[in-house]
Motif scaffolding. Structure first.
Motif, PDB file in Angstrom:
ATOM      1  N   MET A   1       0.813  -1.198   0.000  1.00 47.58           N
ATOM      2  CA  MET A   1       0.000   0.000   0.000  1.00 47.58           C
ATOM      3  C   MET A   1       0.853   1.258   0.000  1.00 47.58           C
ATOM      4  N   ILE A   2       1.902   1.258   0.781  1.00 47.48           N
ATOM      5  CA  ILE A   2       2.720   2.459   0.877  1.00 47.48           C
ATOM      6  C   ILE A   2       3.341   2.769  -0.472  1.00 47.48           C
ATOM      7  N   ASP A   3       3.793   1.743  -1.211  1.00 50.89           N
ATOM      8  CA  ASP A   3       4.396   1.964  -2.517  1.00 50.89           C
ATOM      9  C   ASP A   3       3.411   2.535  -3.523  1.00 50.89           C
ATOM     10  N   LYS A   4       2.127   2.289  -3.327  1.00 53.60           N
ATOM     11  CA  LYS A   4       1.110   2.787  -4.248  1.00 53.60           C
ATOM     12  C   LYS A   4       0.583   4.155  -3.839  1.00 53.60           C
ATOM     13  N   LYS A   5       1.255   4.813  -2.898  1.00 59.00           N
ATOM     14  CA  LYS A   5       0.906   6.164  -2.436  1.00 59.00           C
ATOM     15  C   LYS A   5      -0.505   6.229  -1.866  1.00 59.00           C
ATOM     16  N   SER A   6      -0.896   5.192  -1.136  1.00 59.95           N
ATOM     17  CA  SER A   6      -2.214   5.160  -0.515  1.00 59.95           C
ATOM     18  C   SER A   6      -2.229   5.844   0.841  1.00 59.95           C
ATOM     19  N   TRP A   7      -1.070   6.084   1.394  1.00 59.57           N
ATOM     20  CA  TRP A   7      -0.999   6.664   2.731  1.00 59.57           C
ATOM     21  C   TRP A   7      -1.059   8.171   2.662  1.00 59.57           C
ATOM     22  N   PRO A   8      -1.578   8.852   3.611  1.00 59.81           N
ATOM     23  CA  PRO A   8      -2.161   8.322   4.839  1.00 59.81           C
ATOM     24  C   PRO A   8      -3.598   7.860   4.606  1.00 59.81           C
ATOM     25  N   LEU A   9      -4.027   6.901   5.377  1.00 56.51           N
ATOM     26  CA  LEU A   9      -5.409   6.431   5.334  1.00 56.51           C
ATOM     27  C   LEU A   9      -6.232   7.228   6.340  1.00 56.51           C
ATOM     28  N   THR A  10      -7.501   7.456   6.020  1.00 58.43           N
ATOM     29  CA  THR A  10      -8.415   8.186   6.892  1.00 58.43           C
ATOM     30  C   THR A  10      -9.616   7.305   7.188  1.00 58.43           C
ATOM     31  N   GLN A  11      -9.930   7.140   8.463  1.00 60.45           N
ATOM     32  CA  GLN A  11     -11.080   6.315   8.830  1.00 60.45           C
ATOM     33  C   GLN A  11     -12.366   7.038   8.463  1.00 60.45           C
ATOM     34  N   VAL A  12     -13.258   6.320   7.750  1.00 57.43           N
ATOM     35  CA  VAL A  12     -14.522   6.904   7.304  1.00 57.43           C
ATOM     36  C   VAL A  12     -15.735   6.140   7.811  1.00 57.43           C
TER      37      VAL A  12
END
Length: 61
Positions: free
Chosen positions: A1-12
């Motif tokens: 996930m980090i390599d795919k630039k998904s971070w930061p995650l936000t809880q929804v």
């Protein structure tokens, strides 16, 4: 996930479980920025302290 630039995650939200605590549901950073323009098609669910499972949603009206 980090390599795919998904971070930061936000809880929804949360996904309820039959027994136990609900699983937190997250969106990635790019989806949060675009949320007013389109419906997100990918979500992440935290199943452990450092474990996330990605789900892609499909279908539509």
């Amino acid at each position: 996930m980090i390599d795919k630039k998904s971070w930061p995650l936000t809880q929804v939200g949360q996904i309820p479980t039959l027994l136990g605590e609900p699983y937190p549901m997250f969106l990635d950073a790019s989806s949060i920025k675009q949320i007013k323009q389109w419906t997100p098609t990918g979500v992440f669910v935290r199943t452990g302290s450092n474990c996330y499972i990605g789900y892609n949603l499909s279908g539509g009206p």
